[in-house]
Design an enzyme around this catalytic site. Structure first.
Site, PDB file in Angstrom:
ATOM      1  CG  ASP A   1      -2.045  -1.001   1.140  1.00 20.08           C
ATOM      2  OD1 ASP A   1      -2.408  -1.404   0.022  1.00 20.08           O
ATOM      3  OD2 ASP A   1      -2.573  -1.376   2.200  1.00 20.08           O
TER       4      ASP A   1
ATOM      5  CG  ASP B   1      -6.449  -1.544  -1.461  1.00 15.69           C
ATOM      6  OD1 ASP B   1      -6.675  -2.765  -1.587  1.00 15.69           O
ATOM      7  OD2 ASP B   1      -5.513  -1.096  -0.760  1.00 15.69           O
TER       8      ASP B   1
END
Length: 160
Positions: free
Chosen positions: A119, A137
């Site tokens: 991330d 995401d």
């Protein structure tokens, strides 16, 4: 092959490719793990996070078995999404389901390869900070919102 399935598979491929290319770039070209966090513009940083949990850090205490558990669950969901793409007549539903599947597979590959999801996108403003996320995401969240809007529109039509 039905149009919704073709669109869904194309969306899955595009999301998967963009996700993996962005993660490769952030890790090996931009070298974010060495840099930690870099301001890109006001309200947006690249911040390195190795996410061992699921969406928004939920279920983070599962431990080492999390890689297997989360990967198996995600791949089962992908199977269900592919089945949904084969049965729907809505091109937008096929597109959204495919984007979710592509994002899920991208995150599964991270878990298998690195033991955690990469991330790096960090939005923030006025003392407020959102979770750090990635392209997969984003595709998953936007596609779930699209599916909810499609269902809301469909239910309103049935009521009228």
């Amino acid at each position: 092959m039905k149009r919704p399935l073709r669109l869904g598979l194309l969306a899955a491929l595009v999301v998967f490719a963009l996700d993996q290319l962005s993660k490769y770039w952030i890790l090996y070209v931009f070298r974010l793990p060495e840099r930690g966090s870099v301001a890109i513009m006001p309200g947006l940083n690249f911040t390195m996070v190795w996410n061992h949990a699921v969406t928004f850090g939920m279920l983070g205490g599962v431990g080492a078995s999390g890689v297997i558990v989360f990967s198996v669950i995600a791949l089962a969901i992908v199977g269900g999404l592919i089945l949904w793409m084969t049965r729907t007549t809505s091109p937008l539903t096929g597109l959204a389901a495919g984007a979710i599947a592509g994002g899920a597979v991208g995150n599964v590959l991270d878990r298998v390869r690195y033991g955690a999801v990469v991330d790096f996108i960090h939005a923030h403003a006025f003392g407020w900070s959102w979770y750090v996320f990635n392209v997969a995401d984003s595709a998953i969240v936007c596609s779930v919102i699209l599916l909810l809007l499609l269902e809301l529109r469909s239910s309103r039509r049935r009521e009228a």
